[in-house]
Design an enzyme around this catalytic site. Structure first.
Site, PDB file in Angstrom:
ATOM      1  N   ASP A  93       0.870  -1.168   0.000  1.00 43.97           N
ATOM      2  CA  ASP A  93       0.000   0.000   0.000  1.00 43.97           C
ATOM      3  C   ASP A  93       0.915   1.228   0.000  1.00 43.97           C
ATOM      4  O   ASP A  93       2.105   1.129   0.268  1.00 43.97           O
ATOM      5  CB  ASP A  93      -0.915  -0.018   1.202  1.00 43.97           C
ATOM      6  CG  ASP A  93      -0.128   0.024   2.496  1.00 43.97           C
ATOM      7  OD1 ASP A  93      -0.619  -0.477   3.500  1.00 43.97           O
ATOM      8  OD2 ASP A  93       0.993   0.558   2.489  1.00 43.97           O
ATOM      9  N   ASP A 267      -8.056  -7.157   2.301  1.00 43.34           N
ATOM     10  CA  ASP A 267      -6.938  -7.290   3.244  1.00 43.34           C
ATOM     11  C   ASP A 267      -7.428  -6.821   4.603  1.00 43.34           C
ATOM     12  O   ASP A 267      -8.248  -5.888   4.680  1.00 43.34           O
ATOM     13  CB  ASP A 267      -5.733  -6.431   2.806  1.00 43.34           C
ATOM     14  CG  ASP A 267      -5.817  -5.023   3.407  1.00 43.34           C
ATOM     15  OD1 ASP A 267      -6.490  -4.186   2.779  1.00 43.34           O
ATOM     16  OD2 ASP A 267      -5.242  -4.800   4.493  1.00 43.34           O
TER      17      ASP A 267
HETATM   18  C1  LIG Z   1      -3.880  -0.589   1.035  1.00 43.39           C
HETATM   19  C2  LIG Z   1      -3.750   0.736   0.348  1.00 43.39           C
HETATM   20  O1  LIG Z   1      -3.390   1.695   1.330  1.00 43.39           O
HETATM   21  C3  LIG Z   1      -3.212   2.960   0.881  1.00 43.39           C
HETATM   22  O2  LIG Z   1      -2.249   3.205   0.235  1.00 43.39           O
HETATM   23  N1  LIG Z   1      -4.174   3.863   1.189  1.00 43.39           N
HETATM   24  C4  LIG Z   1      -5.264   3.545   1.857  1.00 43.39           C
HETATM   25  N2  LIG Z   1      -5.232   2.532   2.761  1.00 43.39           N
HETATM   26  C5  LIG Z   1      -6.394   2.269   3.467  1.00 43.39           C
HETATM   27  C6  LIG Z   1      -6.356   1.281   4.455  1.00 43.39           C
HETATM   28  C7  LIG Z   1      -7.513   1.046   5.195  1.00 43.39           C
HETATM   29  N3  LIG Z   1      -7.747   0.206   6.246  1.00 43.39           N
HETATM   30  C8  LIG Z   1      -9.048   0.427   6.593  1.00 43.39           C
HETATM   31  N4  LIG Z   1      -9.683  -0.163   7.613  1.00 43.39           N
HETATM   32  C9  LIG Z   1      -8.981  -1.049   8.499  1.00 43.39           C
HETATM   33  N5  LIG Z   1      -9.656   1.338   5.795  1.00 43.39           N
HETATM   34  C10 LIG Z   1      -8.708   1.759   4.924  1.00 43.39           C
HETATM   35  C11 LIG Z   1      -8.741   2.725   3.921  1.00 43.39           C
HETATM   36  C12 LIG Z   1      -7.576   2.994   3.207  1.00 43.39           C
HETATM   37  C13 LIG Z   1      -7.549   4.010   2.199  1.00 43.39           C
HETATM   38  O3  LIG Z   1      -8.544   4.701   1.919  1.00 43.39           O
HETATM   39  N6  LIG Z   1      -6.380   4.257   1.564  1.00 43.39           N
END
Ligand SMILES: CCOC(=O)Nc1nc2cc3nc(NC)[nH]c3cc2c(=O)[nH]1
Length: 373
Positions: A93, A267
């Site tokens: 991410d 995930d």
């Molecule tokens: C996995 C991608 O992560 C990113 O780069 N941005 C991002 N990550 C999130 C992780 C999240 N985890 C949760 N709940 C546990 N909600 C999430 C939202 C994002 C997000 O909007 N954007």
């Protein structure tokens, strides 16, 4: 095996989708659950155990790895796959979400995010371009755009500003990523709990013709029904021939209901984090192994499971280990939980293949409700 990123949609059953993603490092069967390997390890697990549970892909976290051991060091050591000994696909991410929640966020502007490291307090700036560069240095197979995720509830103006910034950053990430045949960069749909903003975000990202689309900005404090409504609003606007990834989700119930609306990838830290805290996920629902009622229960968590942690160890022993705060307790429960999540995904894929997903969903939820016999 193909030399580029290829998503095939094999079948749909009502809203549920069965498919696979072929990449040079392997196939990803969808719907897929991706265990979270934050700093290059799925906590309390050996990665060959993680693979044996049925995981085709794991998550790495850009934010953590860029701080320690740094992306440049990982590159010098041959890349993340070689370093951690996981030769299957890895999704990293952009760390955007972690920056919001972990570090003392300093500043966010058009250029990117400036933040203090939660490791040593040093100051870092992450631009969309730098985020893609880091993920490239790590050797990531599926890279995420840098985005701005807003916790809910939030002001509509705030949600709109963050959504539009994330769109501009998606374009910059796409330019920075360029053409890398065996790899993919996914855009991230934002827009909070506002349907019109969700639609605008999904339409604009679809124009960029990316390899896949993540649904971000959910599982950030909103009720499940709001999350599901946002899926119903967003998914019809995304191209059906590209994979959809719902970030940070979720419980087994979240997963069933999101698959029913057309999500392909998930995930969540839930199975590993709760395993370390003594919570077991089973086909009959959750079991809090710390509870005194398990102290002399010689039954395993699930004698039908093919996972040794679920089938061969008594609840009494697991209870003792967890109460004693022994590492083996968290190890065995993490193993059980990841195995259960993958068994659920396998059951979902089989049910879609046999056009009986709706029945599978109802039966599974009933069995959870029946509770732990
Ligand atoms: C996995 C991608 O992560 C990113 O780069 N941005 C991002 N990550 C999130 C992780 C999240 N985890 C949760 N709940 C546990 N909600 C999430 C939202 C994002 C997000 O909007 N954007």
């Amino acid at each position: 095996m193909t030399d580029n990123f290829q998503f095939t949609l094999d079948k749909t059953d009502a809203g549920a989708r069965l498919g696979q993603i072929s990449m040079p490092r392997g196939e990803i069967r969808t719907p897929a659950f991706m265990p979270v390997g934050t700093v290059g390890t799925v906590k309390a697990m050996y990665l060959d155990q993680v693979h044996e549970t049925g995981a085709d892909i794991i998550l790495g976290n850009t934010y953590h790895l860029m701080l320690r051991p740094t992306a440049e060091r990982v590159a010098r050591l041959g890349g993340l796959h070689k370093l951690i000994r996981w030769e299957h696909p890895i999704l990293t991410d952009s760390g955007g979400f972690q920056v919001m929640s972990l570090s003392g966020l300093r500043k966010l502007d058009e250029q990117g995010v400036t933040f203090k490291s939660h490791v040593d307090g040093s100051l870092h700036h992450m631009s969309p371009e730098r985020s893609i560069e880091i993920q490239g240095l790590l050797g990531s197979d599926i890279q995420m755009q840098l985005d701005e995720c807003v916790a809910l509830p939030a002001e509509p103006k705030e949600i709109e500003r963050a959504m539009e910034m994330s769109l501009r950053w998606a374009e910059r990430c796409r330019v920075a990523f360029g053409e890398q045949p065996g790899k993919a960069m996914f855009g991230i749909v934002q827009g909070g709990d506002i349907p019109a903003l969700r639609i605008r975000s999904a339409e604009a990202l679809s124009q960029l013709d990316l390899k896949g689309y993540a649904i971000g900005g959910l599982a950030v404090g909103e009720p499940q029904d709001v999350m599901l409504q946002m899926l119903e609003t967003t998914l019809p606007v995304l191209p059906t021939e590209k994979p959809r990834y719902l970030m940070g989700v979720g419980t087994p119930d979240d997963i069933l209901k999101s698959v029913a609306r057309g999500i392909d990838m998930f995930d969540c830290v839930m199975p590993t984090r709760s395993g370390r805290h003594g919570l077991a996920f089973t086909r009959r629902g959750k079991v809090n192994i710390r509870n005194a009622r398990h102290a002399e229960d010689m039954r395993p968590l699930d004698d039908q499971s093919n996972c040794p942690a679920s089938r061969d160890y008594s609840r009494a022993y697991l209870h003792h280990l967890v109460r004693s705060n022994e590492a083996l307790g968290g190890m065995l429960l993490s193993w059980n939980n990841l195995a259960y999540y993958q068994e659920l995904m396998q059951g979902i894929r089989k049910a879609i293949a046999e056009s009986r997903f709706a029945d599978f969903m109802a039966e599974t939820q009933e069995e959870w409700a029946r509770g732990d016999l």
